[in-house]
Motif scaffolding. Structure first.
Motif, PDB file in Angstrom:
ATOM      1  N   SER A   1       5.515   2.887   2.948  1.00 60.42           N
ATOM      2  CA  SER A   1       4.533   2.802   3.131  1.00 60.42           C
ATOM      3  C   SER A   1       2.622   3.165   3.013  1.00 60.42           C
ATOM      4  CB  SER A   1       4.327   2.979   4.801  1.00 60.42           C
ATOM      5  OG  SER A   1       4.565   4.553   5.398  1.00 60.42           O
ATOM      6  N   SER A   2       1.593   2.471   3.020  1.00 62.85           N
ATOM      7  CA  SER A   2       0.326   2.841   2.623  1.00 62.85           C
ATOM      8  C   SER A   2      -0.446   2.973   3.977  1.00 62.85           C
ATOM      9  CB  SER A   2       0.381   3.190   1.095  1.00 62.85           C
ATOM     10  OG  SER A   2      -0.090   1.196   1.741  1.00 62.85           O
ATOM     11  N   LEU A   3      -1.201   3.517   3.852  1.00 65.73           N
ATOM     12  CA  LEU A   3      -2.467   3.577   4.906  1.00 65.73           C
ATOM     13  C   LEU A   3      -3.321   2.106   4.718  1.00 65.73           C
ATOM     14  CD1 LEU A   3      -3.941   4.409   7.000  1.00 65.73           C
ATOM     15  CD2 LEU A   3      -5.517   6.287   5.757  1.00 65.73           C
ATOM     16  N   ARG A   4      -3.276   2.282   3.842  1.00 71.09           N
ATOM     17  CA  ARG A   4      -4.092   0.275   3.017  1.00 71.09           C
ATOM     18  C   ARG A   4      -3.573   0.384   1.791  1.00 71.09           C
ATOM     19  NH1 ARG A   4      -9.164   3.223   4.266  1.00 71.09           N
ATOM     20  NH2 ARG A   4      -9.914   3.161   6.241  1.00 71.09           N
ATOM     21  N   ALA A   5      -4.358  -1.119   1.511  1.00 69.57           N
ATOM     22  CA  ALA A   5      -2.899  -1.714   0.197  1.00 69.57           C
ATOM     23  C   ALA A   5      -4.085  -1.391  -0.912  1.00 69.57           C
ATOM     24  CB  ALA A   5      -2.528  -3.500   0.598  1.00 69.57           C
ATOM     25  N   ARG A   6      -5.257  -0.918  -0.407  1.00 70.96           N
ATOM     26  CA  ARG A   6      -6.541  -0.626  -1.418  1.00 70.96           C
ATOM     27  C   ARG A   6      -7.383   0.159  -1.204  1.00 70.96           C
ATOM     28  NH1 ARG A   6      -9.291  -6.554  -0.663  1.00 70.96           N
ATOM     29  NH2 ARG A   6      -9.702  -6.074  -2.580  1.00 70.96           N
TER      30      ARG A   6
END
Lengths: 116, 118
Positions: free
Chosen positions: A94-99
Motif C-alpha cells: 500500500s502507499s499513502l497516495r499513488a502519485r
C-alpha cells in the motif's frame, strides 16, 4: 496498524478449489497493490486499487483471478478453480497516495499459496 | 514495455567490505523512478533506496548508495561496511512517473542473492 498485514501466512489447497487472500493496508493509505512472486523470480504486478476502484488490472493472468476493495481499505484477492501453476507468494503493498512524493509502496509479508 | 535486468544471481561479500549490485533497465520514457528493495527470508520487501530519474544526484541512505547512469540505463547499488544483517535477496525495480497515466506498477528484476561472510 503498524504495517501491511496479510492473512493467511500460508495456504495449502487442492487443485480446483477456491481461495481468498486478504490484505490489510496501512491505515490511511489510499492505494493498494497486489503482486505475485513465483519461486526464484521477481514479483509480477497483478492489480492496483485507488480507493475502492481497480485503476489497473492488466496484470491479472486470466478470469479466474479477481480482487475487491469494497470500502477502500481491506482488499481480498480471489482465485477460482486453482491450478498448480498458481502456487506462489502473493504480496500486497500500500502507499499513502499513488502519485506524488508519497508514493512509496510498503509491503506485507505475503501469503504463500501452494496448490497440490 | 519496460524491462529490468539483474545479471548477478548471487553475490558474496566479507563483513565490513563493500559490494556493488548491478541493475540495468530498458525504457523509452524520460521520467521514472528506480528502487532497490531488500527481501530477507521473512519475505517482507523493504525499500532500501530510491532514485528519481530527473535528479542527477545519486541517492544515498547511510551505508547504501546508488550509481545512476541515465544515458547507460544503469542503476547499481553499493553497500558499504557490509553487515551480517544485509544478507538477503535484493531486487531492482522501475516505476513510471505520474504523467504516464495510471501506470503505478513496479516492474522488477529477477533479484540478486547477497551472502555476507563473517
Amino acid at each position: 496498524g503498524a504495517g501491511v498485514s496479510q492473512t493467511p501466512s500460508n495456504k495449502v489447497t487442492e487443485k480446483g478449489k477456491y481461495v481468498e487472500l486478504r490484505c490489510d493496508p496501512i491505515s490511511g493509505h489510499t492505494a493498494l497493490y497486489w503482486y505475485r512472486q513465483s519461486l526464484g523470480q521477481g514479483p509480477e504486478f497483478l492489480i492496483y486499487f485507488q480507493g475502492t476502484g481497480a485503476a489497473d488490472d492488466s496484470g491479472l493472468p486470466n478470469d479466474r483471478f479477481f480482487a475487491v476493495r469494497p470500502e477502500g481499505s481491506v482488499s481480498t484477492l480471489k482465485i477460482q478453480r486453482t491450478e498448480r501453476g498458481d502456487s506462489a507468494v502473493y504480496l500486497c503493498a500500500s502507499s499513502l497516495r499513488a502519485r506524488g512524493p508519497y508514493n512509496e509502496q510498503f509491503f506485507g509479508p505475503g501469503t504463500r499459496l501452494t496448490v497440490l | 514495455a519496460q524491462t529490468v535486468t539483474q545479471s548477478q544471481p548471487e553475490m558474496s561479500v566479507q563483513e565490513a567490505e563493500t559490494v556493488t549490485l548491478s541493475c540495468t533497465y530498458d525504457t523509452s520514457e524520460s521520467d521514472y523512478y528506480l528502487f532497490w528493495y531488500k527481501q530477507p527470508p521473512s519475505r517482507q520487501m523493504i525499500l532500501v533506496i530510491r532514485q528519481e530519474a530527473y535528479k542527477q544526484q545519486n541517492a544515498t541512505e547511510n551505508r547504501f548508495s546508488v550509481n545512476f547512469q541515465k544515458a547507460a540505463k544503469s542503476f547499481s547499488l553499493k553497500i558499504s561496511d557490509s553487515q551480517l544483517g544485509d544478507a538477503a535477496m535484493y531486487f531492482c525495480a522501475y516505476r513510471s512517473a505520474e504523467q504516464a497515466g495510471n501506470n503505478r506498477k513496479l516492474i522488477w528484476g529477477l533479484g540478486t542473492s547477497l551472502a555476507v561472510n563473517p
